[in-house]
Design a protein around this motif. Structure first.
Motif, PDB file in Angstrom:
ATOM      1  N   GLU A 178      -0.505   6.526  -7.150  1.00  0.00           N
ATOM      2  CA  GLU A 178      -1.767   5.639  -7.874  1.00  0.00           C
ATOM      3  C   GLU A 178      -1.411   5.313  -9.203  1.00  0.00           C
ATOM      4  O   GLU A 178      -2.249   4.694  -9.790  1.00  0.00           O
ATOM      5  CB  GLU A 178      -3.139   6.571  -7.949  1.00  0.00           C
ATOM      6  CG  GLU A 178      -3.674   6.753  -6.532  1.00  0.00           C
ATOM      7  CD  GLU A 178      -4.428   5.681  -5.930  1.00  0.00           C
ATOM      8  OE1 GLU A 178      -4.378   4.350  -6.587  1.00  0.00           O
ATOM      9  OE2 GLU A 178      -4.783   5.590  -4.650  1.00  0.00           O
TER      10      GLU A 178
ATOM     11  N   ASN B 296      -2.355  -0.855  -5.300  1.00  0.00           N
ATOM     12  CA  ASN B 296      -2.573  -1.598  -4.093  1.00  0.00           C
ATOM     13  C   ASN B 296      -3.128  -2.941  -4.603  1.00  0.00           C
ATOM     14  O   ASN B 296      -2.672  -3.976  -4.073  1.00  0.00           O
ATOM     15  CB  ASN B 296      -3.641  -1.111  -3.504  1.00  0.00           C
ATOM     16  CG  ASN B 296      -3.382   0.345  -2.497  1.00  0.00           C
ATOM     17  OD1 ASN B 296      -1.964   0.735  -2.914  1.00  0.00           O
ATOM     18  ND2 ASN B 296      -3.928   0.823  -1.729  1.00  0.00           N
TER      19      ASN B 296
ATOM     20  N   LYS C 227      -3.723   4.985 -14.359  1.00  0.00           N
ATOM     21  CA  LYS C 227      -3.764   5.744 -13.285  1.00  0.00           C
ATOM     22  C   LYS C 227      -5.335   5.512 -12.681  1.00  0.00           C
ATOM     23  O   LYS C 227      -5.978   6.748 -12.005  1.00  0.00           O
ATOM     24  CB  LYS C 227      -3.660   7.446 -13.392  1.00  0.00           C
ATOM     25  CG  LYS C 227      -2.100   7.656 -13.899  1.00  0.00           C
ATOM     26  CD  LYS C 227      -1.964   9.198 -14.242  1.00  0.00           C
ATOM     27  CE  LYS C 227      -0.450   9.420 -14.688  1.00  0.00           C
ATOM     28  NZ  LYS C 227      -0.318  10.907 -15.001  1.00  0.00           N
ATOM     29  N   GLU C 228      -5.651   4.472 -12.461  1.00  0.00           N
ATOM     30  CA  GLU C 228      -6.977   3.937 -12.166  1.00  0.00           C
ATOM     31  C   GLU C 228      -6.915   4.130 -10.567  1.00  0.00           C
ATOM     32  O   GLU C 228      -5.946   3.394  -9.907  1.00  0.00           O
ATOM     33  CB  GLU C 228      -7.420   2.977 -12.621  1.00  0.00           C
ATOM     34  CG  GLU C 228      -7.519   2.874 -14.170  1.00  0.00           C
ATOM     35  CD  GLU C 228      -8.499   4.069 -14.740  1.00  0.00           C
ATOM     36  OE1 GLU C 228      -9.458   4.040 -14.259  1.00  0.00           O
ATOM     37  OE2 GLU C 228      -8.098   4.617 -15.744  1.00  0.00           O
ATOM     38  N   LYS C 229      -7.770   4.568  -9.707  1.00  0.00           N
ATOM     39  CA  LYS C 229      -7.665   4.476  -8.119  1.00  0.00           C
ATOM     40  C   LYS C 229      -7.641   3.023  -7.856  1.00  0.00           C
ATOM     41  O   LYS C 229      -8.437   2.360  -8.240  1.00  0.00           O
ATOM     42  CB  LYS C 229      -8.726   5.361  -7.648  1.00  0.00           C
ATOM     43  CG  LYS C 229      -8.645   5.478  -6.237  1.00  0.00           C
ATOM     44  CD  LYS C 229      -9.797   6.426  -5.581  1.00  0.00           C
ATOM     45  CE  LYS C 229      -9.744   6.234  -4.185  1.00  0.00           C
ATOM     46  NZ  LYS C 229      -8.403   6.970  -3.684  1.00  0.00           N
ATOM     47  N   GLY C 230      -7.078   2.748  -6.947  1.00  0.00           N
ATOM     48  CA  GLY C 230      -6.801   1.321  -6.336  1.00  0.00           C
ATOM     49  C   GLY C 230      -5.999   0.389  -7.027  1.00  0.00           C
ATOM     50  O   GLY C 230      -5.688  -0.871  -6.626  1.00  0.00           O
ATOM     51  N   THR C 231      -5.571   0.518  -8.382  1.00  0.00           N
ATOM     52  CA  THR C 231      -4.894  -0.578  -9.118  1.00  0.00           C
ATOM     53  C   THR C 231      -3.493  -0.657  -8.617  1.00  0.00           C
ATOM     54  O   THR C 231      -3.276  -2.110  -8.436  1.00  0.00           O
ATOM     55  CB  THR C 231      -4.789   0.169 -10.517  1.00  0.00           C
ATOM     56  OG1 THR C 231      -5.968   0.444 -11.032  1.00  0.00           O
ATOM     57  CG2 THR C 231      -4.437  -1.086 -11.505  1.00  0.00           C
TER      58      THR C 231
ATOM     59  N   THR D 277     -11.381  -1.205 -14.857  1.00  0.00           N
ATOM     60  CA  THR D 277      -9.988  -0.953 -14.725  1.00  0.00           C
ATOM     61  C   THR D 277      -9.298  -2.321 -15.191  1.00  0.00           C
ATOM     62  O   THR D 277      -8.259  -2.237 -15.674  1.00  0.00           O
ATOM     63  CB  THR D 277      -9.747  -1.051 -13.124  1.00  0.00           C
ATOM     64  OG1 THR D 277     -10.303   0.437 -12.939  1.00  0.00           O
ATOM     65  CG2 THR D 277      -8.419  -0.726 -12.832  1.00  0.00           C
TER      66      THR D 277
ATOM     67  N   THR E   6       0.874  -1.338  -0.022  1.00  0.00           N
ATOM     68  CA  THR E   6      -0.053  -0.086   0.140  1.00  0.00           C
ATOM     69  C   THR E   6       0.836   1.298  -0.007  1.00  0.00           C
ATOM     70  O   THR E   6       0.266   2.339  -0.188  1.00  0.00           O
ATOM     71  CB  THR E   6      -0.902   0.189   1.384  1.00  0.00           C
ATOM     72  OG1 THR E   6      -0.175   0.080   2.437  1.00  0.00           O
ATOM     73  CG2 THR E   6      -1.975  -1.163   1.108  1.00  0.00           C
TER      74      THR E   6
ATOM     75  N   CYS F  46       4.903   0.704  -9.592  1.00  0.00           N
ATOM     76  CA  CYS F  46       3.921   1.833  -9.104  1.00  0.00           C
ATOM     77  C   CYS F  46       4.562   3.035  -8.022  1.00  0.00           C
ATOM     78  O   CYS F  46       5.617   2.738  -7.624  1.00  0.00           O
ATOM     79  CB  CYS F  46       2.911   0.964  -8.062  1.00  0.00           C
ATOM     80  SG  CYS F  46       1.527   0.054  -8.856  1.00  0.00           S
TER      81      CYS F  46
END
Length: 199
Positions: free
Chosen positions: A145, A167, A161-165, A116, A80, A142
């Motif tokens: 994000e 992690n 740049k997709e949120k959560g990708t 995503t 993370t 990474c």
């Protein structure tokens, strides 16, 4: 079948595949932690994978784990953290690009939205072409994000740049049900042996 790794020169060898002590991607120099082999059906070696991290950028969140291996909190911090980190894959055998993309996309699908996953699959297939040859190299970096993918050399050829990708992608290797238990263990042990010990 377990993974065998050994120190060699300034890097490590994982089941006969050499990983250098550091690599530079996205303009950030990153240091080798450790890794292992991804097998299919616990028999066929598909690829060896090693994790690299920006040890300077990560010091604030990771230094407290120096000298300790296999702590769940360490793997969570690695997965993370917003610092630069790269998973470097080198293939033991030729595999269809579709098979590689689908395997990773299937793992991602449990963690991020379908749109995503589709963007990831398209980006990876564009880089890989039709086949991932024996000896091929893939890089997944990474930072924040942004997930950057490179083929052949550690240069970003596609960036999502997709949120959560980020992690989600690192959770595939470092989460509670890793795609390769040997790689996760090798990363933990290697981290304990290599980073932050000088001080």
């Amino acid at each position: 079948m377990g993974t065998s790794s050994s120190e060699g020169g300034d890097g490590i060898s994982i089941d006969g595949i050499f990983f250098p002590p550091d690599l530079k991607m996205g303009g950030v120099l990153q240091q080798l932690t450790g890794g292992g082999t991804r097998t299919k059906y616990n028999v066929a070696k598909v690829y060896a994978v090693a994790l690299y991290v920006d040890s300077r950028g990560a010091a604030g969140s990771l230094k407290k784990f120096a000298g300790s291996a296999k702590q769940p909190a360490l793997y969570d911090a690695l997965a993370t953290g917003l610092f630069a980190k790269t998973l470097f894959l080198q293939f033991h055998r030729a595999v269809s690009a579709q098979a590689v993309a689908e395997a990773l996309a299937e793992s991602l699908a449990k963690r991020v939205p379908a749109a995503t996953v589709d963007k990831f699959r398209v980006a990876l297939l564009k880089i890989c072409g039709e086949e991932v040859a024996k000896g091929a190299k893939l890089y997944f970096m990474c930072k924040g994000e942004a997930l950057s993918i490179g083929g052949g050399t550690p240069d970003a050829q596609a960036t999502l740049k997709e949120k959560g990708t980020c992690n989600a992608f690192f959770d595939i290797y470092l989460g509670k049900a890793p795609i390769s238990a040997a790689a996760k263990e090798g990363i933990g042990v290697g981290f304990a042996q290599r980073l932050y010990l000088a001080s």
